[in-house]
Scaffold this active site. Structure first.
Site, PDB file in Angstrom:
ATOM      1  N   THR A 146      -0.427  -3.147  -5.873  1.00 30.19           N
ATOM      2  CA  THR A 146      -1.380  -2.020  -5.853  1.00 30.19           C
ATOM      3  C   THR A 146      -0.572  -0.723  -5.879  1.00 30.19           C
ATOM      4  OG1 THR A 146      -1.531  -2.151  -3.440  1.00 30.19           O
ATOM      5  CG2 THR A 146      -3.226  -3.287  -4.702  1.00 30.19           C
ATOM      6  N   LYS A 172       3.119  -8.515  -1.686  1.00 33.17           N
ATOM      7  CA  LYS A 172       2.702  -7.182  -2.136  1.00 33.17           C
ATOM      8  C   LYS A 172       2.292  -6.407  -0.900  1.00 33.17           C
ATOM      9  CE  LYS A 172      -0.677  -5.331  -2.511  1.00 33.17           C
ATOM     10  NZ  LYS A 172      -1.480  -4.432  -1.600  1.00 33.17           N
ATOM     11  N   THR A 183      -2.963  -3.480   2.461  1.00 37.33           N
ATOM     12  CA  THR A 183      -2.937  -4.940   2.567  1.00 37.33           C
ATOM     13  C   THR A 183      -1.590  -5.552   2.222  1.00 37.33           C
ATOM     14  OG1 THR A 183      -5.249  -5.092   2.064  1.00 37.33           O
ATOM     15  CG2 THR A 183      -3.937  -7.047   1.638  1.00 37.33           C
ATOM     16  N   GLU A 263       4.661   3.251   1.419  1.00 37.04           N
ATOM     17  CA  GLU A 263       4.079   4.460   0.823  1.00 37.04           C
ATOM     18  C   GLU A 263       4.750   5.748   1.306  1.00 37.04           C
ATOM     19  OE1 GLU A 263      -0.023   4.074   1.833  1.00 37.04           O
ATOM     20  OE2 GLU A 263      -0.415   2.652   0.223  1.00 37.04           O
ATOM     21  N   THR A 387      -8.418   3.523   0.331  1.00 38.23           N
ATOM     22  CA  THR A 387      -8.161   2.080   0.457  1.00 38.23           C
ATOM     23  C   THR A 387      -9.409   1.395   0.975  1.00 38.23           C
ATOM     24  OG1 THR A 387      -7.237   2.512   2.627  1.00 38.23           O
ATOM     25  CG2 THR A 387      -5.698   2.122   0.811  1.00 38.23           C
TER      26      THR A 387
END
Lengths: 387, 387
Positions: A146, A172, A183, A263, A387
């Site tokens: 993602t 991931k 997630t 992130e 999200t």
């Protein structure tokens, strides 16, 4: 290779059109046996997504033939219709593989609170099944991304039997198992011969020491799932300890890849608490530091702010005396006996890796929790991306 | 006026040179009686600053003549030398006022892990004592500012006796009592006649309902102190409940001022949890939402991200059924029965005030916790400024 490195597995990753970007978004990992052992660990969040509710039940049975995963939608807080989508996905995989829906683990990741496009998803499952190959692990790893900037894959090989046995994995997420809303989905495979109970025990031991000790932003996901499939194709029998011995470094490798791609982060921070009265104390203290926004913002600013570490330690119930605590940043003991130690200027926080050590001087237990710094880019990504 | 609004008080704020900026940095608030009742609530952090250790003991005695405060240095994690500085400060105030050091509350705010310049601080105390006036409350409020952009002052007046009685207060900080490392210092005064035990009970009740329900960034300060001085100069006797009835709105007023001036914030967020099984459940849920970085970053991005609210609720132990939860943002029920409700687009998050309501549908208790959004400016201030 990743999940297809061990013998007895095929995988694929295809584009079903769930993502507006047009990137791959459906992955399928199939266990061709001879055994069909499955184990899973899922988020402890009480508000869970439909695929988590489904997959927990599948794993409880201990038998699983496949894992089907989609990005482009978390299928979370989507009510009975969302659950029906998960069910239909498992049914379709079962039809294609000739097994029951109850042997198919389902994982989803992406936006919360939106229905998946069921026809597109099912067409993607058909396409993935048609594309299954013995070296499709990488394609599967790409299809679950993602906000990840790169796929995460790892392999562990062990001696034994004619050609030994191995474990492979893909992951991931910019988050983690216990905490973090971005997630984390992890599929692990092994060609060892192992019983369902041993597989479950080994998976829990490996995740407890790795993914459970990542804490990127203190937020706990609704979809996190770590699933293990065992094919037995190597013919080498292993017990729980032996399997955990291979899964733990495999998970640690994937966990490090997740952390390195978190992130907006600029630093990977390892917080080690030493000489605690118990491992539980060490973990509580390390987690508290890992969740301090002020500490994490300071690391972003390359400031070895030991006062903020002390303040986070002070919020815990762990055994310690504030007057004797030591804190070091990258080997420089900036806080000694609860007060000023070596000069802050000696600490260089320009590299990505940061090691913080808190010495409680109470006992002999220790634990490490890994986190990231709090950056402008974190705020940007998480204010601009739903999200 | 603030702390000098009630009768029987004098105050002053002066520049001692502790702050590199050359702004005022020493404040003194004196109770001229006839009574000398004091009560205090301090941070629950176990790693506390020297002035907190000192002032807790003073307040335990129930008698206090003055509060001396400095900005420009928190005197925290400064060891025996730091404690000696606090002691010397109280001694000097005692000499100047003709009372014991044990009747002087000391508060400090600023950088952690650095010694205060004791000669400068003591000279500042001398100057403050010389500058004491019956309308010095505002000067005192200015002298305790650190990253505050404005002083915080409030007054509550009550009828009773000849001219009634009143409470005044001043506050500094971008943080809060229970959590937040940006030290919160609050001085409250009243000219009511009240016993020490009643004063303590009233102060605890007022702070529990106000400052304790602010949670700007989840970090708990080492120096937070709320102190109440009662002069009895109005001649009007009050009990704990009556005093709490005046102190609670006074503290709520100051708390709102703190929240509105929180470091780098763009939104003031009130999270109300309704129909909880207990007030403890309501508080746990509201606090969990208030501490979700993902939720707070979403509000900064003006995104009514109810999925992140649900995920935060899911980490609590409160009684609730995920399938029936409702969540609304500014009156729009974006999540209904655990799934998609009214369209997100109906929510306007452009104004500073944001109201989030979580309906647990379990009981009749409710609670509100107030927080701020997570912004670029928060990260900037806390990566560039050492606390």
């Amino acid at each position: 290779m990743s999940v297809t490195a061990p013998r007895g597995f095929r995988a694929a990753g295809v584009t079903a059109g769930l993502k507006p970007s047009g990137r791959p978004d459906v992955a399928l990992v199939v266990n061709d046996g001879p055994t069909d052992v499955v184990a899973a660990v899922v988020t402890s969040n009480r508000c869970r997504a439909a695929p988590v509710l489904w997959s927990e039940v599948v794993a409880r049975g201990g038998r699983g033939r496949a894992v089907v995963l989609n990005s482009g939608g978390a299928n979370c807080y989507t009510g009975p219709e969302g659950f029906a989508t998960t069910h239909a996905t498992a049914e379709r995989v079962g039809e294609l593989l000739g097994c029951g829906a109850g042997e198919v683990v389902v994982c989803s990741t992406g936006l919360i609170g939106e229905q998946l496009d069921r026809p597109r998803l099912l067409a993607g499952v058909d396409a993935a099944a048609a594309a299954l190959t013995a070296d499709g692990g990488h394609d599967a790893a790409v299809a679950v991304m993602t906000t990840d900037t790169r796929p995460k894959e790892a392999v562990q090989v062990r001696a034994g039997g004619t050609d030994g046995w191995s474990c492979g994995g893909m992951a991931k997420g910019a988050g983690m198992l216990a905490p973090a809303l971005a997630t984390m989905l992890v599929v692990l495979t092994t060609d060892a011969v192992v019983g369902a109970a041993d597989a479950d025990a080994a998976l829990r031991a490996a995740t407890a020491a790795t993914f459970d000790r990542l804490d990127s932003d203190g937020c706990q996901s609704t979809n996190d799932t770590v699933v293990l499939l065992a094919s037995g194709a190597s013919g080498v029998g292993v017990g729980a300890d032996e399997l955990a011995g291979a899964l733990t470094p495999l998970c640690a490798d994937l966990a490090a890849q997740l952390l390195g791609d978190a992130e907006g982060s600029e630093h990977d921070i390892a917080i080690t608490v030493e000489r605690a009265a118990s491992e539980a104390d060490a973990l509580e203290v390390a987690r508290s530091v890992a969740r301090s926004n002020l500490f994490k913002a300071a690391v972003f600013g390359r400031d070895p702010n030991w006062g903020r570490v002390m303040a986070a330690v002070g919020t815990t119930t762990a055994a310690f005396d504030p007057a004797v605590l030591d804190v070091s940043f990258n080997g420089v003991q900036v806080c000694r006996d609860g007060g000023v130690g070596e000069p802050r200027d000696l600490v260089d926080l320009s590299a990505r890796a940061v090691e913080v050590v808190v010495d409680l001087k109470e006992g002999r237990a220790r634990a490490t929790v890994r986190t990231n710094d709090l950056t402008h880019a974190y705020v940007h990504e998480n204010s601009a991306y739903s999200t």
